[in-house]
Design a protein around this motif. Structure first.
Motif, PDB file in Angstrom:
ATOM      1  N   ASP A  13      25.537  20.436 -41.668  1.00 41.65           N
ATOM      2  CA  ASP A  13      26.565  19.893 -42.558  1.00 41.65           C
ATOM      3  C   ASP A  13      27.655  20.929 -42.827  1.00 41.65           C
ATOM      4  OD1 ASP A  13      25.218  17.500 -42.715  1.00 41.65           O
ATOM      5  OD2 ASP A  13      24.202  17.987 -44.597  1.00 41.65           O
ATOM      6  N   SER A  14      27.265  22.191 -42.967  1.00 46.70           N
ATOM      7  CA  SER A  14      28.253  23.230 -43.264  1.00 46.70           C
ATOM      8  C   SER A  14      29.218  23.421 -42.100  1.00 46.70           C
ATOM      9  CB  SER A  14      27.560  24.561 -43.600  1.00 46.70           C
ATOM     10  OG  SER A  14      26.782  25.009 -42.502  1.00 46.70           O
ATOM     11  N   TYR A  15      28.705  23.354 -40.871  1.00 45.89           N
ATOM     12  CA  TYR A  15      29.573  23.490 -39.705  1.00 45.89           C
ATOM     13  C   TYR A  15      30.530  22.302 -39.601  1.00 45.89           C
ATOM     14  CZ  TYR A  15      31.146  23.496 -34.870  1.00 45.89           C
ATOM     15  OH  TYR A  15      31.929  23.452 -33.750  1.00 45.89           O
ATOM     16  N   ILE A  16      30.008  21.099 -39.766  1.00 52.00           N
ATOM     17  CA  ILE A  16      30.847  19.902 -39.672  1.00 52.00           C
ATOM     18  C   ILE A  16      31.924  19.926 -40.754  1.00 52.00           C
ATOM     19  CG2 ILE A  16      30.860  17.382 -39.820  1.00 52.00           C
ATOM     20  CD1 ILE A  16      27.982  17.454 -38.700  1.00 52.00           C
ATOM     21  N   SER A  17      31.556  20.331 -41.950  1.00 49.53           N
ATOM     22  CA  SER A  17      32.541  20.425 -43.032  1.00 49.53           C
ATOM     23  C   SER A  17      33.616  21.444 -42.698  1.00 49.53           C
ATOM     24  CB  SER A  17      31.847  20.799 -44.347  1.00 49.53           C
ATOM     25  OG  SER A  17      30.980  19.769 -44.776  1.00 49.53           O
ATOM     26  N   LEU A  18      33.209  22.569 -42.113  1.00 47.14           N
ATOM     27  CA  LEU A  18      34.182  23.596 -41.721  1.00 47.14           C
ATOM     28  C   LEU A  18      35.175  23.028 -40.713  1.00 47.14           C
ATOM     29  CD1 LEU A  18      35.145  26.596 -41.631  1.00 47.14           C
ATOM     30  CD2 LEU A  18      33.529  26.909 -39.746  1.00 47.14           C
ATOM     31  N   VAL A  19      34.678  22.317 -39.698  1.00 54.24           N
ATOM     32  CA  VAL A  19      35.550  21.752 -38.668  1.00 54.24           C
ATOM     33  C   VAL A  19      36.535  20.756 -39.277  1.00 54.24           C
ATOM     34  CG1 VAL A  19      35.617  20.277 -36.616  1.00 54.24           C
ATOM     35  CG2 VAL A  19      33.935  22.127 -36.780  1.00 54.24           C
ATOM     36  N   PHE A  20      36.034  19.840 -40.104  1.00 52.60           N
ATOM     37  CA  PHE A  20      36.912  18.800 -40.645  1.00 52.60           C
ATOM     38  C   PHE A  20      37.854  19.340 -41.718  1.00 52.60           C
ATOM     39  CE2 PHE A  20      34.239  16.084 -38.248  1.00 52.60           C
ATOM     40  CZ  PHE A  20      34.929  14.896 -38.062  1.00 52.60           C
ATOM     41  N   ASN A  21      37.381  20.273 -42.528  1.00 48.92           N
ATOM     42  CA  ASN A  21      38.262  20.869 -43.534  1.00 48.92           C
ATOM     43  C   ASN A  21      39.376  21.673 -42.883  1.00 48.92           C
ATOM     44  OD1 ASN A  21      36.834  19.802 -45.680  1.00 48.92           O
ATOM     45  ND2 ASN A  21      35.529  21.608 -45.932  1.00 48.92           N
ATOM     46  N   THR A  22      39.095  22.242 -41.701  1.00 55.45           N
ATOM     47  CA  THR A  22      40.071  23.089 -41.024  1.00 55.45           C
ATOM     48  C   THR A  22      41.025  22.281 -40.149  1.00 55.45           C
ATOM     49  OG1 THR A  22      38.444  24.894 -40.958  1.00 55.45           O
ATOM     50  CG2 THR A  22      40.362  25.106 -39.528  1.00 55.45           C
ATOM     51  N   TYR A  23      40.513  21.263 -39.457  1.00 53.51           N
ATOM     52  CA  TYR A  23      41.291  20.648 -38.388  1.00 53.51           C
ATOM     53  C   TYR A  23      41.624  19.175 -38.571  1.00 53.51           C
ATOM     54  CZ  TYR A  23      40.063  24.919 -35.916  1.00 53.51           C
ATOM     55  OH  TYR A  23      39.912  26.233 -35.554  1.00 53.51           O
ATOM     56  N   PHE A  24      40.994  18.491 -39.521  1.00 55.68           N
ATOM     57  CA  PHE A  24      41.230  17.052 -39.630  1.00 55.68           C
ATOM     58  C   PHE A  24      42.678  16.767 -40.026  1.00 55.68           C
ATOM     59  CE2 PHE A  24      41.519  12.957 -41.666  1.00 55.68           C
ATOM     60  CZ  PHE A  24      40.762  12.144 -40.859  1.00 55.68           C
ATOM     61  N   LYS A  25      43.351  15.972 -39.194  1.00 56.65           N
ATOM     62  CA  LYS A  25      44.703  15.505 -39.469  1.00 56.65           C
ATOM     63  C   LYS A  25      44.795  14.101 -38.916  1.00 56.65           C
ATOM     64  CE  LYS A  25      49.584  16.642 -38.744  1.00 56.65           C
ATOM     65  NZ  LYS A  25      50.539  17.545 -38.043  1.00 56.65           N
ATOM     66  N   ARG A  26      45.236  13.172 -39.721  1.00 55.36           N
ATOM     67  CA  ARG A  26      45.174  11.766 -39.335  1.00 55.36           C
ATOM     68  C   ARG A  26      45.874  11.489 -38.004  1.00 55.36           C
ATOM     69  NH1 ARG A  26      43.908   8.090 -37.468  1.00 55.36           N
ATOM     70  NH2 ARG A  26      43.602   5.953 -38.170  1.00 55.36           N
ATOM     71  N   ASP A  27      47.003  12.156 -37.757  1.00 57.86           N
ATOM     72  CA  ASP A  27      47.724  11.917 -36.507  1.00 57.86           C
ATOM     73  C   ASP A  27      46.965  12.417 -35.283  1.00 57.86           C
ATOM     74  OD1 ASP A  27      49.761  10.809 -37.942  1.00 57.86           O
ATOM     75  OD2 ASP A  27      51.064  12.575 -37.881  1.00 57.86           O
ATOM     76  N   ASN A  28      45.978  13.280 -35.499  1.00 54.68           N
ATOM     77  CA  ASN A  28      45.223  13.846 -34.384  1.00 54.68           C
ATOM     78  C   ASN A  28      43.810  13.262 -34.282  1.00 54.68           C
ATOM     79  OD1 ASN A  28      47.388  15.444 -33.697  1.00 54.68           O
ATOM     80  ND2 ASN A  28      46.651  17.240 -34.801  1.00 54.68           N
ATOM     81  N   VAL A  29      43.622  12.101 -34.866  1.00 52.88           N
ATOM     82  CA  VAL A  29      42.329  11.415 -34.820  1.00 52.88           C
ATOM     83  C   VAL A  29      42.501  10.077 -34.111  1.00 52.88           C
ATOM     84  CG1 VAL A  29      40.579  10.256 -36.217  1.00 52.88           C
ATOM     85  CG2 VAL A  29      41.399  12.512 -36.888  1.00 52.88           C
TER      86      VAL A  29
END
Length: 314
Positions: A13-29
């Motif tokens: 969960d900590s890794y997934i949270s790190l990825v999404f907190n760092t890189y999630f952007k609606r235009d790139n999903v």
């Protein structure tokens, strides 16, 4: 998306949270729904590559496709292929030159080849066997976790900048250049990472010029409880992989020896997606795959250049 990622790749969960907190952007999903159910998804992360060390203002822009996941009950319907095509069309329209990805399993490589990708990056695996009796260097090793715990964010940012500058000036073209955001995420994920100096550093008053190497390890404990260290990222402030301490040349092997001493191990494995060679080479494995989506000169006449791609968060 995070639940789908976890159910597919079984990351923490900590890794997934790190990825999404760092890189999630609606235009790139890019996602696909079947009714109210998220059936497939992928996340895109932009990266810049240098392709001419003499002209750093001429970057190649690539988009990393990650977290490609389809719920089991919706697989084998061509949904992911449609989603990837949609993503690539959007990415090309935004002016990117290529997409790239790192297959979760080797058997997926044939699938991605049919989608137009080719093996463009390789990991060279080598081992170093410690010989403590030969320790002759006076090197000092410090753990990032001490900096993280002390809240010394300024020095951590300086280290991130130091690593990026090594990529820009020491690594071979074409080379992925991490942003500060990327490098800080790598440091955050790898709390066992270390940096090496040829002089003692007072962590309260660190002097960045004393740092000569930054090492990102993966700590492995196998089923028998044996402790191993595998190096997945290595930055050295010299393209020939040695540095000078006064008039003395200190080689990579001496840094490896100090790392073995620091972790109290006898064997160190280098698993690097770059061109560093050390000790006995035991393998060369395909790593990242690339798909050109522009007419950039580097891809002219169907060229398939080899890239230096080391994400350290895949």
């Amino acid at each position: 998306m995070m639940r789908l990622w976890k159910g597919t790749f079984h990351d923490t969960d900590s890794y997934i949270s790190l990825v999404f907190n760092t890189y999630f952007k609606r235009d790139n999903v890019f996602v696909r729904y079947e009714g109210d159910t998220l059936s497939a998804a992928l996340l895109c992360v932009p990266y810049e590559f240098k392709i001419d060390s003499k002209n750093l203002n001429t970057p190649l822009n690539g988009m990393y496709l990650c977290g490609l996941a389809t719920r089991p009950e919706f697989r084998r319907r061509g949904i992911m292929a449609q989603l990837m095509n949609e993503a690539e069309e959007s990415i090309a329209a935004r002016g990117y030159d290529m997409t790239f990805l790192i297959p979760a399993d080797d058997h997926l490589r044939e699938y991605y080849k049919r989608m137009g990708y080719y093996n463009a990056s390789y990991k060279k695996i080598s081992t170093y066997i410690s010989n403590p009796g030969n320790r002759s260097s006076e090197l000092y090793i410090y753990a990032f976790r001490d900096l993280i715990q002390s809240g010394d964010t300024d020095f951590i940012r300086d280290i991130a900048t130091w690593c990026i500058n090594v990529e820009k000036h020491k690594f071979t073209d074409p080379c992925l250049i991490h942003s500060e955001r990327d490098m800080l995420a790598v440091i955050s994920e790898n709390e066992n990472s270390i940096f090496v100096s040829n002089e003692p550093i007072d962590l309260k008053y660190p002097i960045l010029t004393k740092v000569v190497s930054v090492v990102f390890p993966e700590i492995i404990v196998d089923s028998s409880g044996i402790f191993n260290v595998r190096i997945t990222g290595l930055y050295l402030n010299n393209e020939n992989y040695y540095f000078k301490s006064g008039s003395k040349e200190i080689k990579l092997e001496e840094i490896a020896e100090e790392i073995c001493h620091f972790y109290k191990i006898s064997k160190l494995e280098f698993d690097l997606a770059n061109k560093i060679k050390l000790g006995r080479r035991i393998g060369e494995n395909p790593y990242a795959m690339v798909k050109p989506i522009s007419n950039l000169q580097i891809f002219f006449n169907n060229k398939k250049p080899i890239f230096e791609i080391s994400l350290m968060l895949d």
